[in-house]
Write a protein that holds these residues in place. Sequence first.
Motif, mmCIF file in Angstrom:
data_model
loop_
_atom_site.group_PDB
_atom_site.id
_atom_site.type_symbol
_atom_site.label_atom_id
_atom_site.label_comp_id
_atom_site.label_asym_id
_atom_site.label_seq_id
_atom_site.Cartn_x
_atom_site.Cartn_y
_atom_site.Cartn_z
ATOM 1 N N GLU A 1 98.772 -14.456 -47.472
ATOM 2 C CA GLU A 1 98.141 -14.389 -46.196
ATOM 3 C C GLU A 1 98.869 -13.668 -45.479
ATOM 4 N N SER B 1 92.833 -19.682 -49.887
ATOM 5 C CA SER B 1 92.622 -21.206 -50.042
ATOM 6 C C SER B 1 92.626 -21.857 -51.489
ATOM 7 N N GLN C 1 92.384 -21.917 -44.323
ATOM 8 C CA GLN C 1 91.511 -20.848 -43.208
ATOM 9 C C GLN C 1 91.842 -20.799 -41.735
ATOM 10 N N THR D 1 96.188 -19.862 -38.022
ATOM 11 C CA THR D 1 95.944 -20.576 -39.287
ATOM 12 C C THR D 1 95.785 -22.177 -38.991
ATOM 13 N N PRO E 1 85.873 -21.311 -38.603
ATOM 14 C CA PRO E 1 86.965 -20.923 -39.251
ATOM 15 C C PRO E 1 86.489 -19.978 -40.439
ATOM 16 N N THR E 2 87.555 -19.012 -40.880
ATOM 17 C CA THR E 2 86.972 -18.125 -41.751
ATOM 18 C C THR E 2 88.332 -17.632 -42.583
ATOM 19 N N GLY E 3 88.219 -16.785 -43.556
ATOM 20 C CA GLY E 3 89.280 -16.640 -44.486
ATOM 21 C C GLY E 3 89.190 -17.113 -45.952
ATOM 22 N N ASP E 4 89.651 -16.411 -46.792
ATOM 23 C CA ASP E 4 89.786 -16.700 -48.337
ATOM 24 C C ASP E 4 91.046 -17.261 -48.772
ATOM 25 N N TYR F 1 85.486 -26.421 -43.061
ATOM 26 C CA TYR F 1 86.088 -25.297 -43.615
ATOM 27 C C TYR F 1 87.075 -25.626 -44.898
ATOM 28 N N LYS F 2 87.680 -24.737 -45.358
ATOM 29 C CA LYS F 2 88.540 -24.800 -46.486
ATOM 30 C C LYS F 2 89.977 -24.906 -45.743
#
Length: 365
Positions: free
Chosen positions: A252, A119, A54, A72, A114-117, A50-51
Motif C-alpha cells: 500500500e 485487502s 481500505q 487507512t 471507503p476505497t482501495g484494493d 467496506y473491505k
Amino acid sequence: MTDLGLYRHLDQMAPWNDRLQVLEVIGVSDEAPDVKTFTFRSDNQTWFRYKPGQFVTLELPTADGPLMRTYTLSSSPSRPFSIAVTVKAQAGSIGTRWMFDHLKPGTHVKAYGPTGDFSLHSHPAAKYLLISAGSGVTPMMSMLRWLNDCAPWTDVGFVNCARRPEEIIFRKELELLGGHMPGLSLGFMIEERSSREGWYGHMGRIDAIRLPLLAPDFRDREIFCCGPDPFMRAVRGMLEATGFDMAHYHQESFAAPIVEEVPAPFASPAEGVETVVEVTVPIRFSLSDVDAECVAGQTVLQTARASGVRIPAACEFGLCGTCKVKKVAGDVEMSHNGGILDHEVDDGFILACCSKPLSALEIEA
C-alpha cells in the motif's frame, strides 16, 4: 446519557453514503507517542460497508480552507456501526496535527470513500503474512481484526517494526489477539532500546536473515506490506532476491508514481510557423447548473475548478478515489492508478483528476 431506544438492527439501516452524510467523532484515544485513533459514526444511523484494509479521505475544515487527507481505516467491517482511523503526527504534519488539536467527540467532518484494493479479500489465500512499520500497521490491524471476528483459525503471520518498544502501535491488543487466535504468529522488531521499558525481542532492521526467523515459511504465504517507502522498497527487494513469486506480494502506498517526461518533437525550420488553434470540448456540470469549456489536454477536475465547480480531490493522480463523479453522457480517456473499480467504471463513474474528455460531457457535479 445515551438513548438506547435509538438502536436499530442492521437490516433496518442503509449503508453510509459519502455524498450525503457527514461523520461525527465519538472517540479519541492514544495508541503510542504522537499516535491517536479517531472513531466516527454516521449522523443518520447508517452502517459502514467496506473491505478491511481500505482507506477514506477526510475533508478537514481548517482556517485556511478545506484540507483533504487520506487515511487507512484501522477498524474492521465486521463491526459496521463505526469506523476508525489511527494516525501518527510527524514533524511536518499539517492535517494530522490539525486533527490532534481540533477533533473532539461531537465534532463533524466530511469524508469520502471507503476505497482501495489493498485487502486480503481481494487476494484470498490459505496463509498470510502481514509486514508493517510505523503507522503502516493500520491496514494490517483492520485485516487482523476482521480475521479475529470472522475467521480466527486463519494461519497468519504478523510482523511489525518500530523504532522503540513504546512506539509499537496496538501492541497490547496484538498480544491479546495472540492468545485468542491459534493460527496467529506475532513478530516484533525494534531498532533501538528504550529507557522506558526492557526489551528481549528482535532488534535491528528486517532483512534476509531476520525474515526467516520471524516467518520461516514466508515463501508459502500471501504477503501484504505497508510502511514508509524506504521500508517497502527494502522488503520488496529482499523478497525479489530470494526468488519469491511477486504475484503474491502486495503493498500500500499513497506516493505519486514517477512519470517520465517525453520530450516534444521539434519542428524543422522548413516547416515554418504554424497557427495554433485552441480546441475546447463542452462539459455540462448538471448539479451545479454550469456549462464550461475544457481546453484540450485538461482534465475534468481542472475544468471544474476553472469554472467554479467544486469536486473534492486529494491525491490528484488517480489513486485515492476522492474525485469520483458520475458521467451521465460522453466519453473520456482515463488513466488512473487504482482509485476506481471496474464495476464503478461500468456504472458510468470516472475520476475527474485523471479523465480527459474525448467528446462533449455531462457530469453530475
